[in-house]
Scaffold this motif. Structure first.
Motif: not given
Length: 209
Positions: A17, A20, A26, A136, A139-140
């Motif tokens: 996390w 991000t 990343g 964000n 989006k993982l």
């Protein structure tokens, strides 16, 4: 083969996390960059840009004292956000930033860095930038998302970790939570007493050696 606590931590959902927030998208974040306080300090400034907690950091810390100063500034900003913005008191055990600063890149500081990162996550998802933060997270991958949600639960709406200021009087505590809240407060008091005794004994032990 023995497990590597630093590698396991760096592969965790919490670190996924916080990656991000990397400017390069990343992948370049190291454990040392987390343990010296600079990167997490910048994350806190991003989610809460009021005044950076009123302190500055050494961007190239070369020793334990510099790392400790950075981590103390980070922790001050975190506590300020919970207290002044969220109107909550952090009642879980605070990360031992002295241990992290002394450990440097060593694995001894991993549990404390995780605790710091957990508190930063709690700030981020309740900050004015929470929509961007949550976008964000979405989006993982789903497994990582689920793990992050469990981490969020640890530090939001959880009186084991943060105590709402509106619960400062017994009348304000919901009736169906009175018994549980009382038990939580008793545990907090016991822990504080143990920590007090530990701080008291520490100098005595050091003096006797």
């Amino acid at each position: 083969m023995a497990s590597d606590p630093i590698k396991e931590f760096m592969d965790s959902a919490l670190v996924t996390w916080v990656r991000t927030f990397e400017s390069d998208g990343g992948g370049g974040l190291t454990y040392a960059a987390l343990a010296d306080g600079v990167f997490l300090y910048d994350v806190m400034n991003h989610v809460d840009p009021r005044d950076g907690g009123g302190r500055q950091v050494n961007r190239h810390p070369s020793d334990a004292a510099a790392r400790l100063s950075n981590l103390a500034a980070l922790l001050h900003h975190i506590k300020s956000f919970y207290q002044d913005v969220l109107n909550q008191s952090v009642v879980l055990r605070l990360p031992d930033v002295v241990k992290v600063s002394r450990a440097g890149e060593g694995a001894a500081g991993v549990p404390e860095v995780r605790q710091l990162l957990l508190l930063v996550l709690g700030c981020a998802v309740q900050s004015p930038r929470k929509e961007d933060v949550i976008d964000n997270i979405k989006k993982l991958d789903l497994v990582t998302q689920h793990s992050i949600v469990e981490c969020i639960k640890e530090v939001t709406d959880n009186p084991e970790a943060v105590w709402p200021s509106e619960w400062s009087t017994i009348e304000a505590v919901p009736e169906d939570q009175l018994a549980a809240s009382f038990n939580i407060l008793v545990r907090h008091c016991r822990r504080l007493a143990q920590e007090r005794d530990g701080f008291h004994q520490g100098p005595l032990v050091d003096h006797s050696n």
